[in-house]
Design a protein around this motif. Structure first.
Motif, short mmCIF file in Angstrom:
data_model
loop_
_atom_site.label_atom_id
_atom_site.label_comp_id
_atom_site.label_asym_id
_atom_site.label_seq_id
_atom_site.Cartn_x
_atom_site.Cartn_y
_atom_site.Cartn_z
N VAL A 45 0.83 -1.20 0.00
CA VAL A 45 0.00 0.00 0.00
C VAL A 45 0.87 1.26 0.00
O VAL A 45 1.75 1.41 0.84
N ALA A 48 -3.67 4.96 1.50
CA ALA A 48 -4.91 4.37 2.01
C ALA A 48 -5.91 5.49 2.28
O ALA A 48 -5.61 6.43 3.03
N TYR A 78 -7.47 1.79 -1.16
CA TYR A 78 -6.01 1.66 -1.26
C TYR A 78 -5.54 1.95 -2.69
O TYR A 78 -6.30 1.88 -3.65
N TYR A 100 -5.29 0.03 -7.82
CA TYR A 100 -6.05 0.72 -6.80
C TYR A 100 -7.39 0.03 -6.64
O TYR A 100 -7.77 -0.82 -7.46
N LYS A 102 -10.73 -1.08 -3.55
CA LYS A 102 -11.28 -1.10 -2.21
C LYS A 102 -11.56 -2.53 -1.80
O LYS A 102 -11.78 -3.40 -2.64
N THR A 111 -6.64 -1.45 5.15
CA THR A 111 -5.59 -0.86 4.34
C THR A 111 -4.71 0.16 5.06
O THR A 111 -3.79 0.72 4.46
N TYR A 112 -4.97 0.41 6.36
CA TYR A 112 -4.08 1.29 7.14
C TYR A 112 -2.83 0.51 7.51
O TYR A 112 -2.50 0.31 8.67
N GLY A 138 -5.74 6.55 -4.15
CA GLY A 138 -5.89 5.85 -2.88
C GLY A 138 -7.17 6.15 -2.14
O GLY A 138 -7.59 5.37 -1.26
#
Length: 330
Positions: A45, A48, A78, A100, A102, A111-112, A138
């Motif tokens: 990633v 995000a 992301y 990219y 979701k 995604t963090y 993102g």
């Protein structure tokens, strides 16, 4: 096939519900592509997206519907580079591809983080055009799909559409998509964002004095005021669209009952139609991806913060005062 993937990664987790202080930046195990994950890829990633649903999950607003596997990682949107693909994967994606998208929903392994496991059969994963940055892509998935699902080509072509909250994440896409679908668009936004919605997004005007065929309320909460406004400026049989449920606080038996009652009341007491966006299906994304590839949609990321500043990102998101999108850079 895989590039060099470390055993651990940086991520933002939370182990209890609460305010932004429950978010913790630290080190966790990197997701593995297990034997059963034949349709999965691992994405490194680079950006995000931060969405209102993230802080609502963090606060526990959705705990009755989505049980978090603490410690949980937030994040749905992301953009990044494919770092590994399962040996059994036979699709077109390969290591090194820019992508990219979701995740299909909130699942606690979000995604963090530096890496996220993406199921190509369930989640959204789209090739990232060379002229689009990670930061701009993102934050696209949730808001762009929410905007698109709320609009309908048959409802918008040649019609007058009012977008409330036009400078926010969802609103900026509603304005542009409605224009692409052939609508005349009027935008409602704060005075400081007038130039943005007119000159950047392409809204036709800033006024609510007309009568409209469609009102898209892109504000993050439905307190009933905009629905009441719609009774005076939305044509009979016109369509009112909202991605926010008409109640405050978390999902509970009481609020679900209130929601059902509100829907029934609005249906009985008004000739105007009400559409609540309850889902944003991944299969609906291809037209959006095509617009992005062609450059027909302007992607606006106004705030990009290091992953370690997730608390600040949530506070900005909850303030409701940012223009465009907020992303985190792991």
């Amino acid at each position: 096939m895989a590039s060099s993937v470390p055993a651990t990664m940086h991520a933002v987790t939370f182990s209890k519900y609460g305010d932004s202080s429950v978010l913790e930046h630290g080190t966790v195990a990197t997701p593995l592509l297990a034997e059963k994950d034949t349709s999965c890829v691992l994405v490194r990633v680079h950006a995000a997206g931060v969405n209102p649903v993230d802080y609502k999950v963090r606060r526990g607003d959705m705990s009755a519907m989505v049980a978090m596997p603490f410690p949980a990682i937030l994040g749905i949107d992301y953009a990044g580079i494919i770092a590994a693909v399962h040996a059994g994967y036979s699709g077109p994606l390969k290591v090194g591809d820019r992508v990219y998208g979701k995740t299909a929903g909130v699942q606690g392994k979000g995604t963090y983080a530096e890496y996220v496991k993406i199921d190509t059969k369930l989640d959204l994963v789209v090739p990232l055009p060379a002229n689009v940055s990670f930061n701009d892509a993102g934050g696209v998935g949730v808001v762009a799909l929410t905007a698109y699902v709320g609009l309908d080509a048959a409802e918008n072509a040649g019609r007058r559409v009012l977008v409330i909250g036009a400078s926010g994440g969802v609103g900026m896409f509603v304005v542009q998509m409605a224009k692409l679908l052939g609508a005349h668009v009027t935008a409602v936004a704060s005075g400081k964002n007038k130039d943005f919605v007119i000159n950047t997004l392409g809204a036709d005007r800033l006024s609510t004095k007309d009568e409209f065929d469609v009102i898209y309320d892109a504000v993050a909460g439905d307190d009933g005021k905009n629905w009441e406004l719609a009774q005076t400026i939305l044509k009979p049989s016109g369509l009112f669209v909202s991605p926010a449920a008409p109640f405050e606080g978390g999902i509970s038996v009481g609020n679900v009952a209130k929601f059902a009652g509100t829907l029934a009341w609005r249906a009985v007491m008004s000739s105007r139609r009400y559409k609540f966006i309850s889902a944003i299906p991944v299969p609906d994304f291809p037209p959006v991806a095509e617009w992005i590839e062609k450059g027909s949609l302007k992607l606006v990321t106004s705030v990009a913060l290091p992953l370690a500043e997730a608390k600040k990102a949530h506070e900005l998101s909850e303030s409701g005062r940012t223009v465009g999108k907020i992303v985190l850079n792991p």
